[in-house]
Scaffold this motif. Structure first.
Motif, PDB file in Angstrom:
ATOM      1  N   GLY A   1       0.824  -1.197   0.000  1.00 44.45           N
ATOM      2  CA  GLY A   1       0.000   0.000   0.000  1.00 44.45           C
ATOM      3  C   GLY A   1       0.861   1.250   0.000  1.00 44.45           C
ATOM      4  N   ALA A   2       1.050   1.851   1.188  1.00 45.69           N
ATOM      5  CA  ALA A   2       1.847   3.075   1.283  1.00 45.69           C
ATOM      6  C   ALA A   2       2.476   3.193   2.662  1.00 45.69           C
ATOM      7  CB  ALA A   2       0.982   4.303   0.998  1.00 45.69           C
ATOM      8  N   LYS A   3       3.583   3.929   2.716  1.00 43.46           N
ATOM      9  CA  LYS A   3       4.264   4.220   3.987  1.00 43.46           C
ATOM     10  C   LYS A   3       4.307   5.738   4.166  1.00 43.46           C
ATOM     11  CE  LYS A   3       7.746   1.703   5.366  1.00 43.46           C
ATOM     12  NZ  LYS A   3       7.296   1.165   6.683  1.00 43.46           N
TER      13      LYS A   3
ATOM     14  N   LEU B   1       9.555   9.015  12.257  1.00 41.32           N
ATOM     15  CA  LEU B   1       8.462   8.084  12.543  1.00 41.32           C
ATOM     16  C   LEU B   1       7.853   7.618  11.233  1.00 41.32           C
ATOM     17  CD1 LEU B   1       5.364   9.496  12.191  1.00 41.32           C
ATOM     18  CD2 LEU B   1       6.244  10.834  14.097  1.00 41.32           C
ATOM     19  N   THR B   2       7.245   6.436  11.272  1.00 37.81           N
ATOM     20  CA  THR B   2       6.601   5.887  10.091  1.00 37.81           C
ATOM     21  C   THR B   2       5.257   5.270  10.467  1.00 37.81           C
ATOM     22  OG1 THR B   2       7.644   3.699  10.320  1.00 37.81           O
ATOM     23  CG2 THR B   2       8.811   5.343   8.997  1.00 37.81           C
TER      24      THR B   2
ATOM     25  N   ASN C   1      -0.462  -0.348  21.509  1.00 38.49           N
ATOM     26  CA  ASN C   1       0.957  -0.715  21.627  1.00 38.49           C
ATOM     27  C   ASN C   1       1.653   0.093  22.727  1.00 38.49           C
ATOM     28  OD1 ASN C   1       0.657  -2.528  19.512  1.00 38.49           O
ATOM     29  ND2 ASN C   1       1.311  -1.063  17.960  1.00 38.49           N
ATOM     30  N   ASN C   2       0.970   0.182  23.900  1.00 40.95           N
ATOM     31  CA  ASN C   2       1.495   0.876  25.077  1.00 40.95           C
ATOM     32  C   ASN C   2       1.717   2.371  24.851  1.00 40.95           C
ATOM     33  OD1 ASN C   2       1.655  -1.487  26.727  1.00 40.95           O
ATOM     34  ND2 ASN C   2       3.513  -2.079  25.605  1.00 40.95           N
ATOM     35  N   LYS C   3       0.956   2.938  23.940  1.00 37.33           N
ATOM     36  CA  LYS C   3       1.030   4.372  23.675  1.00 37.33           C
ATOM     37  C   LYS C   3      -0.362   4.974  23.829  1.00 37.33           C
ATOM     38  CE  LYS C   3       3.047   7.694  20.444  1.00 37.33           C
ATOM     39  NZ  LYS C   3       3.882   8.263  21.538  1.00 37.33           N
TER      40      LYS C   3
ATOM     41  N   THR D   1      -7.425   3.106  13.674  1.00 38.85           N
ATOM     42  CA  THR D   1      -6.752   2.252  14.657  1.00 38.85           C
ATOM     43  C   THR D   1      -5.744   1.329  13.982  1.00 38.85           C
ATOM     44  OG1 THR D   1      -8.710   2.302  16.081  1.00 38.85           O
ATOM     45  CG2 THR D   1      -7.112   0.551  16.481  1.00 38.85           C
ATOM     46  N   LYS D   2      -6.123   0.778  12.847  1.00 43.01           N
ATOM     47  CA  LYS D   2      -5.240  -0.133  12.105  1.00 43.01           C
ATOM     48  C   LYS D   2      -3.951   0.577  11.701  1.00 43.01           C
ATOM     49  CE  LYS D   2      -5.337  -3.203   8.063  1.00 43.01           C
ATOM     50  NZ  LYS D   2      -6.172  -3.664   6.914  1.00 43.01           N
ATOM     51  N   ILE D   3      -4.063   1.812  11.260  1.00 42.89           N
ATOM     52  CA  ILE D   3      -2.871   2.575  10.876  1.00 42.89           C
ATOM     53  C   ILE D   3      -2.046   2.933  12.108  1.00 42.89           C
ATOM     54  CG2 ILE D   3      -2.060   4.713   9.819  1.00 42.89           C
ATOM     55  CD1 ILE D   3      -4.597   4.589   8.048  1.00 42.89           C
ATOM     56  N   ALA D   4      -2.705   3.345  13.178  1.00 38.14           N
ATOM     57  CA  ALA D   4      -1.998   3.718  14.410  1.00 38.14           C
ATOM     58  C   ALA D   4      -1.179   2.559  14.967  1.00 38.14           C
ATOM     59  CB  ALA D   4      -2.993   4.209  15.453  1.00 38.14           C
ATOM     60  N   LYS D   5      -1.655   1.355  14.791  1.00 38.15           N
ATOM     61  CA  LYS D   5      -0.948   0.180  15.292  1.00 38.15           C
ATOM     62  C   LYS D   5       0.413  -0.019  14.622  1.00 38.15           C
ATOM     63  CE  LYS D   5      -4.927  -2.565  16.837  1.00 38.15           C
ATOM     64  NZ  LYS D   5      -5.760  -3.773  16.586  1.00 38.15           N
ATOM     65  N   THR D   6       0.616   0.596  13.474  1.00 43.40           N
ATOM     66  CA  THR D   6       1.883   0.420  12.746  1.00 43.40           C
ATOM     67  C   THR D   6       2.911   1.497  13.079  1.00 43.40           C
ATOM     68  OG1 THR D   6       1.268   1.771  10.804  1.00 43.40           O
ATOM     69  CG2 THR D   6       0.533  -0.541  10.834  1.00 43.40           C
ATOM     70  N   LEU D   7       2.554   2.437  13.958  1.00 46.07           N
ATOM     71  CA  LEU D   7       3.462   3.548  14.259  1.00 46.07           C
ATOM     72  C   LEU D   7       4.793   3.058  14.805  1.00 46.07           C
ATOM     73  CD1 LEU D   7       4.103   6.581  14.716  1.00 46.07           C
ATOM     74  CD2 LEU D   7       2.981   6.351  16.957  1.00 46.07           C
TER      75      LEU D   7
END
Length: 210
Positions: A34-36, A46-47, A125-127, A186-192
């Motif tokens: 997809g995209a980063k 950050l990514t 993820n503890n954030k 939420t799905k995107i935030a999980k990849t931070l």
């Protein structure tokens, strides 16, 4: 398909930004999945990953279409945010202050009515993230584009990164489900991923396209 109402934080974010020592450069890179989303400065980066076969950049910087849903991502600088005090209490106070600033700007400057504001704390993820959303009443003077749908809600997911506010937001359009929009954010935030080093954008691009 686009919302008939502009993503509200596009209107507000520039007013909040204040010059700080650390400036981040944004980038959006196509990947196999997809995209980063990338933000990098001289000392930090950050990514975020957006997983979808259907991603299209839109006219505004930091705004993309993901599976026909409009998504905005933005990293907002503000000199009032603390780099040293990262206690839970301080993070919550700063995120609530940011959200209130945006809400005040929408109501007082943009003159847009909002209703049924909801706010809750989410641990990903503890954030710490602030999930905040509101309804956009029908009596607002929106001028829909031909073939577009009216936005009925605006959903935001905000957190702190290197004394900046990272905000993900998306409108819920007529006929769409709130939970689908919340799940997208939420799905995107999980990849931070946060790094105490800069990212070489050219090298990362070459790595992603090998």
């Amino acid at each position: 398909m686009r919302a008939s109402i502009l993503l509200l934080l596009i209107l507000c974010a520039g007013k909040l930004a204040a010059q700080t020592a650390e400036q981040f450069k944004p980038a959006l890179m196509e990947t196999k999945y997809g995209a980063k989303i990338v933000y990098t400065s001289a000392g930090h980066s950050l990514t975020l990953d957006v997983v979808s076969a259907h991603i299209k950049p839109l006219d505004k910087s930091g705004v993309i279409e993901v599976d026909k849903k409009v998504l905005q991502y933005i990293l907002i600088e503000n000199s009032a945010l603390s780099l040293t005090d990262t206690t839970v209490a301080r993070q919550k106070a700063e995120l609530l202050g940011y959200a209130q600033y945006e809400l005040d700007y929408i109501k007082n400057e943009v003159k847009l009515e909002i209703a049924d504001l909801q706010q809750s704390w989410v641990n990903i993820n503890n954030k710490i993230y602030l999930l905040w959303y509101y309804r956009v009443p029908q009596n607002n003077k929106q001028v829909p584009e031909p073939g577009s749908k009216r936005a009925v809600q605006q959903v935001n997911l905000s957190t702190l990164c290197f004394a900046h506010v990272l905000n993900l937001n998306s409108p819920v359009l007529e006929g769409e489900d709130f939970n689908d929009t919340k799940e997208l954010l939420t799905k995107i935030a999980k990849t931070l991923k946060q790094n105490n080093s800069k990212i070489d954008l050219g090298a990362l691009y070459n790595e992603l396209h090998q």
